[in-house]
Design a protein around this motif. Structure first.
Motif, PDB file in Angstrom:
ATOM      1  N   HIS A  48      33.721 104.542  15.203  1.00 46.03           N
ATOM      2  CA  HIS A  48      34.700 104.225  14.161  1.00 46.03           C
ATOM      3  C   HIS A  48      34.918 105.414  13.241  1.00 46.03           C
ATOM      4  N   ALA A  49      33.805 106.052  12.843  1.00 49.76           N
ATOM      5  CA  ALA A  49      33.927 107.219  11.971  1.00 49.76           C
ATOM      6  C   ALA A  49      34.672 108.343  12.674  1.00 49.76           C
ATOM      7  N   LYS A  50      34.388 108.518  13.951  1.00 49.69           N
ATOM      8  CA  LYS A  50      35.079 109.552  14.711  1.00 49.69           C
ATOM      9  C   LYS A  50      36.570 109.255  14.792  1.00 49.69           C
ATOM     10  N   SER A  51      36.911 107.978  14.954  1.00 50.81           N
ATOM     11  CA  SER A  51      38.326 107.600  15.040  1.00 50.81           C
ATOM     12  C   SER A  51      39.039 107.898  13.727  1.00 50.81           C
ATOM     13  N   LEU A  52      38.378 107.598  12.606  1.00 53.50           N
ATOM     14  CA  LEU A  52      38.986 107.876  11.310  1.00 53.50           C
ATOM     15  C   LEU A  52      39.197 109.369  11.113  1.00 53.50           C
ATOM     16  N   ARG A  53      38.253 110.159  11.609  1.00 53.93           N
ATOM     17  CA  ARG A  53      38.319 111.601  11.408  1.00 53.93           C
ATOM     18  C   ARG A  53      39.358 112.256  12.310  1.00 53.93           C
ATOM     19  N   THR A  54      39.413 111.829  13.567  1.00 55.64           N
ATOM     20  CA  THR A  54      40.280 112.503  14.534  1.00 55.64           C
ATOM     21  C   THR A  54      41.618 111.811  14.722  1.00 55.64           C
ATOM     22  N   GLY A  55      41.717 110.534  14.288  1.00 57.67           N
ATOM     23  CA  GLY A  55      42.949 109.793  14.540  1.00 57.67           C
ATOM     24  C   GLY A  55      43.049 109.281  15.954  1.00 57.67           C
ATOM     25  N   LYS A  56      41.956 109.398  16.722  1.00 57.69           N
ATOM     26  CA  LYS A  56      41.940 108.926  18.102  1.00 57.69           C
ATOM     27  C   LYS A  56      40.798 107.928  18.289  1.00 57.69           C
ATOM     28  N   SER A  57      41.041 106.955  19.144  1.00 58.37           N
ATOM     29  CA  SER A  57      40.032 105.910  19.348  1.00 58.37           C
ATOM     30  C   SER A  57      39.177 106.143  20.590  1.00 58.37           C
ATOM     31  N   SER A  58      39.594 107.054  21.460  1.00 59.09           N
ATOM     32  CA  SER A  58      38.952 107.267  22.769  1.00 59.09           C
ATOM     33  C   SER A  58      38.914 105.972  23.567  1.00 59.09           C
ATOM     34  N   THR A  59      39.916 105.123  23.344  1.00 61.62           N
ATOM     35  CA  THR A  59      40.057 103.850  24.044  1.00 61.62           C
ATOM     36  C   THR A  59      41.476 103.728  24.557  1.00 61.62           C
ATOM     37  N   VAL A  60      41.632 103.177  25.753  1.00 57.20           N
ATOM     38  CA  VAL A  60      42.961 102.903  26.291  1.00 57.20           C
ATOM     39  C   VAL A  60      43.102 101.403  26.496  1.00 57.20           C
ATOM     40  N   GLY A  61      44.295 100.898  26.302  1.00 55.78           N
ATOM     41  CA  GLY A  61      44.565  99.485  26.518  1.00 55.78           C
ATOM     42  C   GLY A  61      45.177  99.263  27.887  1.00 55.78           C
ATOM     43  N   VAL A  62      44.677  98.272  28.602  1.00 62.23           N
ATOM     44  CA  VAL A  62      45.228  97.907  29.910  1.00 62.23           C
ATOM     45  C   VAL A  62      45.677  96.452  29.822  1.00 62.23           C
ATOM     46  N   ILE A  63      46.974  96.238  29.898  1.00 65.33           N
ATOM     47  CA  ILE A  63      47.548  94.889  29.797  1.00 65.33           C
ATOM     48  C   ILE A  63      47.778  94.371  31.206  1.00 65.33           C
ATOM     49  N   ILE A  64      47.119  93.265  31.558  1.00 65.71           N
ATOM     50  CA  ILE A  64      47.175  92.739  32.922  1.00 65.71           C
ATOM     51  C   ILE A  64      47.765  91.333  32.925  1.00 65.71           C
ATOM     52  N   PRO A  65      48.437  90.936  34.012  1.00 67.03           N
ATOM     53  CA  PRO A  65      49.073  89.621  34.049  1.00 67.03           C
ATOM     54  C   PRO A  65      48.134  88.477  34.399  1.00 67.03           C
ATOM     55  N   LYS A  66      47.039  88.780  35.117  1.00 70.74           N
ATOM     56  CA  LYS A  66      46.165  87.694  35.577  1.00 70.74           C
ATOM     57  C   LYS A  66      44.795  88.279  35.905  1.00 70.74           C
ATOM     58  N   ILE A  67      43.792  87.837  35.187  1.00 74.61           N
ATOM     59  CA  ILE A  67      42.481  88.464  35.311  1.00 74.61           C
ATOM     60  C   ILE A  67      41.791  88.107  36.618  1.00 74.61           C
ATOM     61  N   ASN A  68      42.160  86.965  37.237  1.00 73.74           N
ATOM     62  CA  ASN A  68      41.498  86.558  38.475  1.00 73.74           C
ATOM     63  C   ASN A  68      42.310  86.927  39.719  1.00 73.74           C
ATOM     64  N   SER A  69      43.274  87.815  39.579  1.00 69.63           N
ATOM     65  CA  SER A  69      44.066  88.274  40.716  1.00 69.63           C
ATOM     66  C   SER A  69      43.298  89.332  41.503  1.00 69.63           C
ATOM     67  N   ALA A  70      43.260  89.174  42.831  1.00 67.33           N
ATOM     68  CA  ALA A  70      42.544  90.147  43.671  1.00 67.33           C
ATOM     69  C   ALA A  70      43.178  91.523  43.570  1.00 67.33           C
ATOM     70  N   SER A  71      44.516  91.584  43.549  1.00 63.40           N
ATOM     71  CA  SER A  71      45.179  92.881  43.481  1.00 63.40           C
ATOM     72  C   SER A  71      44.943  93.541  42.125  1.00 63.40           C
TER      73      SER A  71
END
Length: 326
Positions: A48-71
């Motif tokens: 959190h402190a690093k994010s405040l300092r650098t403006g970056k979270s080192s996290t990416v968001g992945v938006i998926i349509p269905k968590i139990n989909s094999a594909s």
């Protein structure tokens, strides 16, 4: 523990410890002293402190349509090691195929600055999707749909369906089709067009009411196959837009006393693990979902590194012939 205590224990300044954790210049002798203290204490700097300092979270968001989909699970399995190697954690957002929730997550990630970039695995794009993507300052890579002019990784669904249908039509002349909503341009529209392409090439005319729309479930495949068999009892092939639909069709045919593939051939798309163990094993299209996930992750990381990586990547495919076709 905090950075001040680490500095005191290592006998260096707070600024030196800060440079150490941020990969700045630190002499070898001081670097070794700090490393020894970090190892002894198990200290890890606050993200959190690093994010405040650098403006970056080192996290990416992945938006998926269905968590139990094999594909989808294969796509995510392709993404995560790439992101980990490039220093990013993954925040998954499951939408249950709700387009409004996809847009909500796009806006939420932008407003809260929780992530540095987004991979959007979507099925249906609305004006609200495009508005949210245009308004965000975060880089967005679209996976599984072709969007001209945007960074995207997608499957060659039309050609794949044309080829697997052509395989069936070598031994069948009365095919039917079970697809999905055509608002899903890839799995819906393009796969349906591929089916029609192959039928036209073979000189086969399929009645419009022999082409049904289902959802992505086994139950929907069963129900659609039942309707088709009742209305077209002489059908000799059921071409399905997904493996799950095909599993339902296989179950229905078995209960109707139809032999597969002797009486009716069946095909799917996806090549999930069950395709190799259902009876009979399923002829299908193998899409390289894990590889496409890795490609989308690399594309997003390149955008985050400041490279002009906006491009459209169309993946290859393989038709996998098994026992559900002759």
């Amino acid at each position: 523990m905090d950075i001040n205590q680490i500095a005191q224990m290592a006998g260096v300044s707070r600024a030196t410890v800060s440079r150490y954790f941020n990969e700045g210049y630190v002499s070898q002798e001081k670097r070794e002293r700090i490393r020894a203290v970090v190892k002894a204490t198990g200290y890890s700097p606050s993200q959190h402190a690093k994010s405040l300092r650098t403006g970056k979270s080192s996290t990416v968001g992945v938006i998926i349509p269905k968590i139990n989909s094999a594909s989808v699970s294969r796509m995510v399995a392709g993404m995560t090691p790439v992101f980990a190697e490039r220093g990013y954690q993954v925040l998954l957002a499951n939408t249950d195929n709700d387009a409004a929730r996809e847009v909500a997550y796009l806006r939420l990630f932008e407003e809260k600055r929780q992530v540095d970039g987004i991979v959007l695995v979507a099925t249906v794009f609305t004006d609200e999707h495009f508005e949210a993507m245009d308004q965000t300052n975060l880089p967005v890579v679209v996976l599984e749909q072709q969007l001209p002019g945007r960074s995207c990784v997608f499957q060659n669904d039309r050609d794949a369906m044309r080829d697997v249908t052509a395989l069936v039509l070598r031994e069948s002349s009365r095919p039917v089709y079970i697809g999905v909503l055509e608002e899903d341009l890839a799995a819906g529209r393009d796969r349906h067009l591929g089916f029609l392409d192959a039928c036209a090439d073979a000189g086969v005319e399929v009645p419009e009411h022999a082409q049904l729309v289902a959802d992505f479930s086994v139950d929907a495949g069963y129900t659609a196959a039942e309707r088709l068999l009742d209305e077209f009892p002489d059908t000799d092939a059921i071409v399905c837009a997904t493996d799950s639909i095909a599993y339902g069709a296989l179950t229905c045919l078995r209960e109707y006393g139809r032999r597969v593939p002797e009486d009716v051939q069946v095909t799917g798309v996806g090549d999930g693990e069950l395709s190799q163990i259902v009876t009979p094993t399923l002829t299908t299209v193998h899409h390289h979902y894990k590889t496409s996930g890795a490609e989308a992750a690399r594309m997003l990381c390149d955008l985050l590194d400041g490279h002009d990586a906006r491009r459209e990547v169309r993946m290859g495919y393989e038709v996998v012939t098994r026992n559900s076709t002759r």
